[in-house]
Design a protein around this motif. Sequence first.
Motif, mmCIF file in Angstrom:
data_model
loop_
_atom_site.group_PDB
_atom_site.id
_atom_site.type_symbol
_atom_site.label_atom_id
_atom_site.label_comp_id
_atom_site.label_asym_id
_atom_site.label_seq_id
_atom_site.Cartn_x
_atom_site.Cartn_y
_atom_site.Cartn_z
ATOM 1 N N LYS A 1 3.147 0.895 -6.584
ATOM 2 C CA LYS A 1 3.294 0.980 -5.126
ATOM 3 C C LYS A 1 3.920 2.316 -4.741
ATOM 4 N N ARG B 1 1.436 2.758 -1.599
ATOM 5 C CA ARG B 1 0.730 1.624 -1.006
ATOM 6 C C ARG B 1 1.679 0.438 -0.872
ATOM 7 N N ASP B 2 1.723 -0.150 0.293
ATOM 8 C CA ASP B 2 2.570 -1.308 0.531
ATOM 9 C C ASP B 2 1.746 -2.575 0.303
ATOM 10 N N VAL C 1 -3.570 -2.298 -7.398
ATOM 11 C CA VAL C 1 -2.879 -1.544 -6.346
ATOM 12 C C VAL C 1 -3.824 -0.520 -5.713
#
Length: 467
Positions: free
Chosen positions: A339, A344-345, A376
């Motif tokens: 993440k 990236r959330d 992810v």
Amino acid sequence: MNFPTEHFSAVLNHLNDGVFIANTKGVALWVNDMSTKQLGIDRTGIIGKTVEELESIGLFTPSVTKIVLKNRETTTKVQTSKGRQYLATGLLIKLENTEYVLVHVKDITETVKASFKLEKTEALMKQYWQQLQEMKFTQKKENDGKLIIGKSKQHTEMFELMNRVASFDATVLLNGETGVGKSMIAEELHKKSTRSDKPFVQINCSAIPETLMESELFGYMKGAFTGSNSKGKQGLVKKADGGTLFLDEIGELPLQLQPKLLHLLQNKSYIPIGGTEVQKADIRIVTATNQNLLEMVKQKRFREDLYYRLNVITITIPSLKDRKDDILPLLYHYLGIFKTKYTRDVSFSKEAVELLQDYDWPGNIRELENTVERLVITSLKNVITLEDLPDKILNESTTAIDQHQQENNLLQLKNQSLPQYMESIEKKLIENALNEHGTTRKAAKSLGITQSSISRRIKKYHLNNLD
């Protein structure tokens, strides 16, 4: 402006969760209003009593306070009280020179009832614990994201053995399947040894051609052979001087080179290619393999004397399928890493996590790490769902579900007579045929029976007649 001390009790009494405070002898000192409602007793029946007394009269079970005092660490348990279920988290608090146990108690009865799974407590605990792990592992970074993670019995026993032998200079052989993290364990052995301030040098014996392996290990003198460096070359043994030399995939070491490694182990000395003088090597050797070296010895593919020199201490690293409890923290550890790396959330859905936990991970930690990185990167939304998982994992889970269904069918047969069980199958087949074809005529044809036969069975099993 100061906050009046007497207001603290009033504030805590407004909470919808229980608050329970005890001293280090387990004696209840204070509870808020919600705690008295949860326990179904007023303060006079709680204050001054020990948690053992309160537990013995059935006010709650288990006592989180007792567990915290025993283990001296923050503890979360599902507690039962008066037929309801609570998520109780206890922790030690030190104020000046006095310690207290503070327990926060959240009513989870309705949430648990809403859960579809029979293992209701586990499902809810998993949800809370996942959130805790995600916060923990995203914040904790060391060794460029390399952490040796695990709390399972198998992992703990392996880790304890590693800690015991790390400070000794004995040769260690690491055994384990591909991808279990043998190189990480080797590096950890080095860091915990007396050689930690010296080099840690690693070589994969399967990655270097046989013709180059000797020169890579022992180096060569200038002019040693045609095409060699005019200044000679320092080998990895020399580079590891004072530290640790880690030989990964030791089973792939060429047979003709094994006597020279044996000499290095026995005498701590070697001669570079083209050299005439013996050079000393103050090194500790750690090796690793995913092969059965003893079987290779029997097949004359590995020297017996070398095997016993390498096998002074053996540490077996368990595979992920043998330590299922460690899969969840590993998933969230790598989720946190990737993440951050890819900004990236994203998070896992409950269903995706359950499937990933049930998967056997034949490629072990390496496969898990690569899978999380892929998820992810490729997930279209902020939540990783079943649709995002690789086909390999989905297919295996489907096989496992089918097997589970077969086991359930066998269990059902155990609890019924054969005629009863056969009738239940017949009823189900007719129901499916009626739903699929819409009429008794078509349903009967698909089942290979007459329309009058299916009509009699519809009446027998009280099914709806669609005609």
